[in-house]
Design an enzyme around this catalytic site. Structure first.
Site, PDB file in Angstrom:
ATOM      1  N   ASP A  19       0.839  -1.215   0.000  1.00  0.00           N
ATOM      2  CA  ASP A  19       0.000   0.000   0.000  1.00  0.00           C
ATOM      3  C   ASP A  19       0.871   1.261   0.000  1.00  0.00           C
ATOM      4  O   ASP A  19       1.977   1.265   0.536  1.00  0.00           O
ATOM      5  CB  ASP A  19      -0.924  -0.023   1.226  1.00  0.00           C
ATOM      6  CG  ASP A  19      -2.078   0.958   1.081  1.00  0.00           C
ATOM      7  OD1 ASP A  19      -2.387   1.371  -0.060  1.00  0.00           O
ATOM      8  OD2 ASP A  19      -2.676   1.313   2.119  1.00  0.00           O
ATOM      9  N   HIS A  36       2.280   3.010  -9.108  1.00  0.00           N
ATOM     10  CA  HIS A  36       2.120   1.554  -9.261  1.00  0.00           C
ATOM     11  C   HIS A  36       3.321   0.974 -10.013  1.00  0.00           C
ATOM     12  O   HIS A  36       3.787  -0.115  -9.704  1.00  0.00           O
ATOM     13  CB  HIS A  36       0.824   1.229 -10.006  1.00  0.00           C
ATOM     14  CG  HIS A  36      -0.412   1.617  -9.236  1.00  0.00           C
ATOM     15  ND1 HIS A  36      -0.548   1.380  -7.881  1.00  0.00           N
ATOM     16  CD2 HIS A  36      -1.567   2.230  -9.619  1.00  0.00           C
ATOM     17  CE1 HIS A  36      -1.724   1.833  -7.479  1.00  0.00           C
ATOM     18  NE2 HIS A  36      -2.366   2.354  -8.504  1.00  0.00           N
ATOM     19  N   THR A  65     -10.626  -7.142  -4.254  1.00  0.00           N
ATOM     20  CA  THR A  65     -11.956  -7.127  -4.888  1.00  0.00           C
ATOM     21  C   THR A  65     -12.516  -5.695  -4.818  1.00  0.00           C
ATOM     22  O   THR A  65     -13.152  -5.227  -5.757  1.00  0.00           O
ATOM     23  CB  THR A  65     -12.929  -8.105  -4.187  1.00  0.00           C
ATOM     24  OG1 THR A  65     -12.831  -7.936  -2.765  1.00  0.00           O
ATOM     25  CG2 THR A  65     -12.596  -9.553  -4.506  1.00  0.00           C
ATOM     26  N   ASN A  67     -10.747  -2.919  -4.834  1.00  0.00           N
ATOM     27  CA  ASN A  67     -10.007  -2.037  -5.758  1.00  0.00           C
ATOM     28  C   ASN A  67     -10.615  -2.049  -7.166  1.00  0.00           C
ATOM     29  O   ASN A  67     -10.361  -1.143  -7.966  1.00  0.00           O
ATOM     30  CB  ASN A  67      -8.536  -2.461  -5.891  1.00  0.00           C
ATOM     31  CG  ASN A  67      -7.698  -2.253  -4.649  1.00  0.00           C
ATOM     32  OD1 ASN A  67      -6.756  -2.994  -4.401  1.00  0.00           O
ATOM     33  ND2 ASN A  67      -8.016  -1.232  -3.845  1.00  0.00           N
ATOM     34  N   ARG A 196      -4.534  -2.254   9.031  1.00  0.00           N
ATOM     35  CA  ARG A 196      -5.686  -3.136   8.822  1.00  0.00           C
ATOM     36  C   ARG A 196      -5.333  -4.151   7.746  1.00  0.00           C
ATOM     37  O   ARG A 196      -4.365  -3.988   7.009  1.00  0.00           O
ATOM     38  CB  ARG A 196      -6.925  -2.320   8.412  1.00  0.00           C
ATOM     39  CG  ARG A 196      -6.695  -1.390   7.227  1.00  0.00           C
ATOM     40  CD  ARG A 196      -7.988  -0.630   6.858  1.00  0.00           C
ATOM     41  NE  ARG A 196      -7.735   0.387   5.854  1.00  0.00           N
ATOM     42  CZ  ARG A 196      -7.751   1.704   6.088  1.00  0.00           C
ATOM     43  NH1 ARG A 196      -8.051   2.173   7.280  1.00  0.00           N
ATOM     44  NH2 ARG A 196      -7.513   2.562   5.106  1.00  0.00           N
ATOM     45  N   LEU A 197      -6.193  -5.206   7.662  1.00  0.00           N
ATOM     46  CA  LEU A 197      -5.933  -6.271   6.689  1.00  0.00           C
ATOM     47  C   LEU A 197      -6.581  -6.006   5.331  1.00  0.00           C
ATOM     48  O   LEU A 197      -6.182  -6.604   4.336  1.00  0.00           O
ATOM     49  CB  LEU A 197      -6.418  -7.623   7.223  1.00  0.00           C
ATOM     50  CG  LEU A 197      -5.584  -8.235   8.355  1.00  0.00           C
ATOM     51  CD1 LEU A 197      -6.236  -9.523   8.853  1.00  0.00           C
ATOM     52  CD2 LEU A 197      -4.160  -8.520   7.892  1.00  0.00           C
ATOM     53  N   SER A 198      -7.608  -5.147   5.299  1.00  0.00           N
ATOM     54  CA  SER A 198      -8.295  -4.846   4.034  1.00  0.00           C
ATOM     55  C   SER A 198      -8.599  -6.103   3.218  1.00  0.00           C
ATOM     56  O   SER A 198      -8.365  -6.152   2.006  1.00  0.00           O
ATOM     57  CB  SER A 198      -7.481  -3.848   3.188  1.00  0.00           C
ATOM     58  OG  SER A 198      -7.277  -2.654   3.893  1.00  0.00           O
TER      59      SER A 198
HETATM   60  C1  IPE Z   1      -5.167  -2.748   0.117  1.00  0.00           C
HETATM   61  O1  IPE Z   1      -4.935  -1.401  -0.109  1.00  0.00           O
HETATM   62  C2  IPE Z   1      -5.182  -3.500  -1.182  1.00  0.00           C
HETATM   63  C3  IPE Z   1      -3.892  -3.634  -1.843  1.00  0.00           C
HETATM   64  C4  IPE Z   1      -2.742  -3.196  -1.418  1.00  0.00           C
HETATM   65  C5  IPE Z   1      -3.925  -4.351  -3.090  1.00  0.00           C
HETATM   66  P1  IPE Z   1      -6.137  -0.343  -0.216  1.00  0.00           P
HETATM   67  O2  IPE Z   1      -5.494   0.988  -0.388  1.00  0.00           O
HETATM   68  O3  IPE Z   1      -7.096  -0.771  -1.235  1.00  0.00           O
HETATM   69  O4  IPE Z   1      -6.802  -0.498   1.223  1.00  0.00           O
HETATM   70  P2  IPE Z   1      -7.735   0.487   2.043  1.00  0.00           P
HETATM   71  O5  IPE Z   1      -8.799   0.971   1.112  1.00  0.00           O
HETATM   72  O6  IPE Z   1      -6.868   1.614   2.519  1.00  0.00           O
HETATM   73  O7  IPE Z   1      -8.231  -0.343   3.187  1.00  0.00           O
HETATM   74  C1  IPE Z   2      -1.815   0.055  -3.254  1.00  0.00           C
HETATM   75  O1  IPE Z   2      -1.554   1.411  -3.375  1.00  0.00           O
HETATM   76  C2  IPE Z   2      -1.880  -0.650  -4.573  1.00  0.00           C
HETATM   77  C3  IPE Z   2      -3.252  -0.956  -5.006  1.00  0.00           C
HETATM   78  C4  IPE Z   2      -4.296  -0.915  -4.246  1.00  0.00           C
HETATM   79  C5  IPE Z   2      -3.442  -1.347  -6.396  1.00  0.00           C
HETATM   80  P1  IPE Z   2      -2.728   2.469  -3.370  1.00  0.00           P
HETATM   81  O2  IPE Z   2      -3.135   2.713  -4.796  1.00  0.00           O
HETATM   82  O3  IPE Z   2      -3.836   2.071  -2.469  1.00  0.00           O
HETATM   83  O4  IPE Z   2      -1.956   3.729  -2.787  1.00  0.00           O
HETATM   84  P2  IPE Z   2      -2.531   4.823  -1.795  1.00  0.00           P
HETATM   85  O5  IPE Z   2      -3.066   4.111  -0.590  1.00  0.00           O
HETATM   86  O6  IPE Z   2      -3.590   5.569  -2.543  1.00  0.00           O
HETATM   87  O7  IPE Z   2      -1.340   5.663  -1.474  1.00  0.00           O
HETATM   88 MG    MG Z   3      -4.153   2.403  -0.480  1.00  0.00          MG
END
Ligand code: IPE
Ligand code: IPE
Ligand code: MG
Length: 246
Positions: A19, A36, A65, A67, A196-198
């Site tokens: 993340d 990314h 899921t 995302n 968190r585990l998300s």
């Molecule tokens: C968790 O990150 C999913 C991945 C790293 C693939 P998110 O950015 O989607 O999680 P939340 O929304 O902060 O919980």
């Molecule tokens: C995690 O990075 C990767 C994916 C969820 C694909 P984020 O895209 O969630 O990055 P932040 O949390 O917005 O910085």
């Molecule tokens: Mg994120």
């Protein structure tokens, strides 16, 4: 294995919630997809390092899921990164005796992406010493629900054939999950500051050690990874028991 002169117990299975890519890009006034892209480079470097450190199973959370409801632009960028990674890097993985496994539902992905992922999995060496799992359109709840629905179908078949329904054990239920045959995750690392585990590996994380860091994923280098290994090694994993003599 030694880290800064300290003998460490290396976790057999490490999971990473990668993340912070978007925030990394925003800080540099770059589009989210540049974050990314930097994340994919970091992931490749960490996988090589994890293997060198003696980790056997390495699972990365690439796309949840949840995302899948991000903008078309961001998802298209992510699919392009998946396309290019699996075109360019998979032979190098095999050469390093690594097997690929995909965790998640490939059906909603663009057809050519799903096909590349499927090929990467089926062409993997059978005698791999390193197992690299990519969680893509993965959610722990969706994984458990899929297993329950499969179990219901099996029970229905048993009923039609006059057999009593099977009673599941921890092990036979695990056989219905994407991680069939794999050891539970020992260490989950989450970068990017959230704790968190998300929806990552909900069933498999029952006794995982959790390591959270504010470092954004594209900045999470091998030195940061070693800090997590060192921290893990100092944890006391009791699994509900008490230490002898206490
Ligand atoms: C968790 O990150 C999913 C991945 C790293 C693939 P998110 O950015 O989607 O999680 P939340 O929304 O902060 O919980
Ligand atoms: C995690 O990075 C990767 C994916 C969820 C694909 P984020 O895209 O969630 O990055 P932040 O949390 O917005 O910085
Ligand atoms: Mg994120």
């Amino acid at each position: 294995m030694d880290i800064s002169g300290e003998q460490v117990k290396v976790p057999r299975h490490v999971g990473i919630i990668m993340d912070g890519n978007g925030r990394w890009a925003r800080k540099r006034l770059l589009p989210r997809n540049a974050g990314h892209r930097a994340g994919v480079q970091r992931m490749e470097e960490l996988a090589v390092h994890a293997q060198e450190m003696g980790v056997e199973y390495f699972t990365v959370y690439a796309l949840s899921t949840e995302n899948m409801s991000r903008s078309k632009e961001e998802l298209d960028g992510l699919y392009n990164l998946i396309r290019s990674y699996f075109s360019k890097s998979v032979d190098e993985l095999y050469r390093r005796h690594a097997a690929v496994r995909i965790l998640g539902d490939m059906a909603p992905l663009p057809g050519d992406v799903a096909e590349k992922l499927y090929e990467a999995e089926v062409n993997s060496p059978g005698d791999a010493t390193f197992h690299f799992q990519f969680a893509i359109n993965y959610g722990g709840r969706a994984e458990i629900l899929r297993a329950v629905n499969d179990a219901a179908l099996l029970a229905h078949r048993d009923a039609l054939e006059g057999r009593p329904p099977a009673r599941y054990t921890d092990e036979s239920f695990h056989d219905l999950l994407y991680t069939k045959g794999m050891p539970d995750v020992d260490l989950i690392i989450r970068t990017g500051g959230e704790e968190r585990l998300s929806n990552f590996l909900l069933y498999q994380a029952a006794y995982a050690e959790l390591y959270f860091t504010d470092v954004l994923f594209p900045d999470f280098d091998t030195g940061e990874f070693d800090k997590a290994l060192l921290d893990f090694s100092r944890r006391d994993r009791r699994y509900g028991k008490i230490r002898p003599g206490e």
